[in-house]
Design a protein around this motif. Structure first.
Motif, PDB file in Angstrom:
ATOM      1  N   TYR A  34      49.903  40.478  31.933  1.00 56.34           N
ATOM      2  CA  TYR A  34      51.464  40.256  32.679  1.00 56.34           C
ATOM      3  C   TYR A  34      52.512  41.445  32.543  1.00 56.34           C
ATOM      4  O   TYR A  34      52.590  41.538  31.248  1.00 56.34           O
ATOM      5  CB  TYR A  34      51.360  38.959  31.918  1.00 56.34           C
ATOM      6  N   PRO A  35      53.006  41.702  33.798  1.00 58.87           N
ATOM      7  CA  PRO A  35      52.875  41.264  35.087  1.00 58.87           C
ATOM      8  C   PRO A  35      52.523  41.917  35.641  1.00 58.87           C
ATOM      9  O   PRO A  35      52.370  41.454  37.217  1.00 58.87           O
ATOM     10  CB  PRO A  35      54.461  41.106  35.377  1.00 58.87           C
ATOM     11  N   ALA A  36      51.616  43.088  35.306  1.00 56.93           N
ATOM     12  CA  ALA A  36      51.153  44.086  36.234  1.00 56.93           C
ATOM     13  C   ALA A  36      49.795  43.612  36.644  1.00 56.93           C
ATOM     14  O   ALA A  36      49.613  44.138  38.039  1.00 56.93           O
ATOM     15  CB  ALA A  36      50.229  45.183  35.494  1.00 56.93           C
ATOM     16  N   SER A  37      49.096  43.112  36.199  1.00 57.20           N
ATOM     17  CA  SER A  37      47.652  41.932  37.490  1.00 57.20           C
ATOM     18  C   SER A  37      48.193  41.167  38.366  1.00 57.20           C
ATOM     19  O   SER A  37      47.627  41.582  39.093  1.00 57.20           O
ATOM     20  CB  SER A  37      47.521  40.796  36.129  1.00 57.20           C
ATOM     21  N   GLY A  38      49.488  40.914  38.917  1.00 57.66           N
ATOM     22  CA  GLY A  38      50.116  40.525  40.253  1.00 57.66           C
ATOM     23  C   GLY A  38      51.170  41.132  41.352  1.00 57.66           C
ATOM     24  O   GLY A  38      51.130  40.440  41.832  1.00 57.66           O
ATOM     25  N   ALA A  43      43.249  40.401  47.227  1.00 58.60           N
ATOM     26  CA  ALA A  43      41.985  40.112  47.011  1.00 58.60           C
ATOM     27  C   ALA A  43      41.595  41.071  45.762  1.00 58.60           C
ATOM     28  O   ALA A  43      40.780  40.651  45.114  1.00 58.60           O
ATOM     29  CB  ALA A  43      41.102  41.319  48.552  1.00 58.60           C
ATOM     30  N   THR A  44      42.047  42.468  45.080  1.00 56.79           N
ATOM     31  CA  THR A  44      41.630  42.746  44.117  1.00 56.79           C
ATOM     32  C   THR A  44      42.128  41.906  42.957  1.00 56.79           C
ATOM     33  O   THR A  44      41.641  41.587  41.630  1.00 56.79           O
ATOM     34  CB  THR A  44      43.113  43.924  43.792  1.00 56.79           C
ATOM     35  N   LEU A  45      43.357  41.254  43.162  1.00 54.91           N
ATOM     36  CA  LEU A  45      43.321  40.535  42.163  1.00 54.91           C
ATOM     37  C   LEU A  45      42.117  39.235  42.204  1.00 54.91           C
ATOM     38  O   LEU A  45      42.099  38.964  40.630  1.00 54.91           O
ATOM     39  CB  LEU A  45      44.994  39.414  42.320  1.00 54.91           C
TER      40      LEU A  45
END
Length: 290
Positions: A34-38, A43-45
């Motif tokens: 977090y927060p880069a993942s969002g 579709a990638t997430l």
């Protein structure tokens, strides 16, 4: 932001128990980085979390957003607010080192862990946990795992001084089932379990719960499976710039609990400290400088 007092991370952690299995898997994947993942494509997430695209859409709606674009907009606003924060921009704790030095980066991460953890702590629940630990009519069992046994030992060492009627359970030993022989309804188990969650600890918690014991859990932000059995659970943020997780926030909670239990039992604690000091004097264990 939708709620100025809470980050998206705060809201995810508050709703973990309300999510479906797939949504919880997605939530933990987001919190992991977090927060880069969002900030990437939807579709990638979904692919990174090994869930479906509709699962992502449902979860962000449960968090109060109309859709994934609104979710990402708030994430970007959080990042912008952090970038503008004068402490984050200018403050360094090791003044002789540049802000990008690991001493300062690590300190910033720990302080943020403490802030996020404390925002989730219910003071009434914490007081209730301390009252259970202080109740000398209940046998107190303190349990740690492969790494967390050091935290358990620290709490146990102080509780030995504060109160009688307690046991340190070595869950990593094959003798831990022996400790359950005398456990009974109303006894208190303080259990430490952070990732990687340990099968022995879960089994011990299940058996203690079946006997009617009260369980107080110290875990991480993703929460040990023991969370489902715990009467009171404290999830600490543990991510730092290291291959190892941080125990700093958990230690803060432990030391606060020690202080609280000490005060709840102060008259007896004072007597026990004086007796212990007398024993130390007789044994000559510590060097005297006066």
């Amino acid at each position: 932001m939708t709620d100025a007092t809470q980050s998206i991370s705060d809201r995810i952690q508050q709703k973990l128990d309300d999510f479906t299995r797939a949504e919880r898997q997605l939530a933990l994947s987001i919190l992991e980085n977090y927060p880069a993942s969002g900030l990437g494509p939807l579709a990638t997430l979904a692919t990174d979390a090994n869930v479906s695209v509709p699962t992502v859409a449902r979860m962000v709606q449960k968090l109060g957003f109309k859709g994934y674009p609104d979710f990402q907009t708030e994430l970007r606003e959080e990042l912008l607010a952090m970038a503008k924060n004068p402490i984050a921009k200018h403050e360094t704790w090791a003044e002789a080192a540049p802000s990008e030095h690991l001493l300062n980066k690590f300190t910033v991460a720990v302080i943020e862990n403490i802030r996020l953890t404390m925002s989730q702590i219910n003071p009434d629940e914490f007081d209730a946990a301390c009252a259970l630990v202080a109740d000398q009519s209940r046998h107190l069992y303190i349990v740690g795992g492969r790494i967390t046994h050091t935290l358990a030992e620290y709490l146990y060492l102080h509780m030995q001084v504060i109160r009688p009627n307690l046991t340190h359970v070595q869950s990593t030993s094959n003798t831990w089932p022996h400790y359950l022989l005398n456990a009974k309804e109303g006894d208190v188990f303080v259990i430490f379990d952070v990732r990687r969650y340990e099968n022995n600890i879960l089994k011990l918690a299940e058996m203690a719960h079946a006997k009617g014991a009260k369980i107080i859990l110290f875990t991480d932000q993703w929460r040990s499976p023991v969370h489902r059995l715990a009467d009171i659970s404290f999830g600490s943020r543990i991510i730092v710039p290291s291959a190892w997780d941080s125990a700093t926030t958990t230690m803060l909670l432990i030391e606060t609990m020690i202080s609280s239990v000490q005060d709840l039992n102060w008259d007896e604690t004072k007597d026990r400290i004086e007796m212990l000091e007398g024993i130390f004097n007789q044994t000559g264990l510590f060097r005297k400088f006066t």
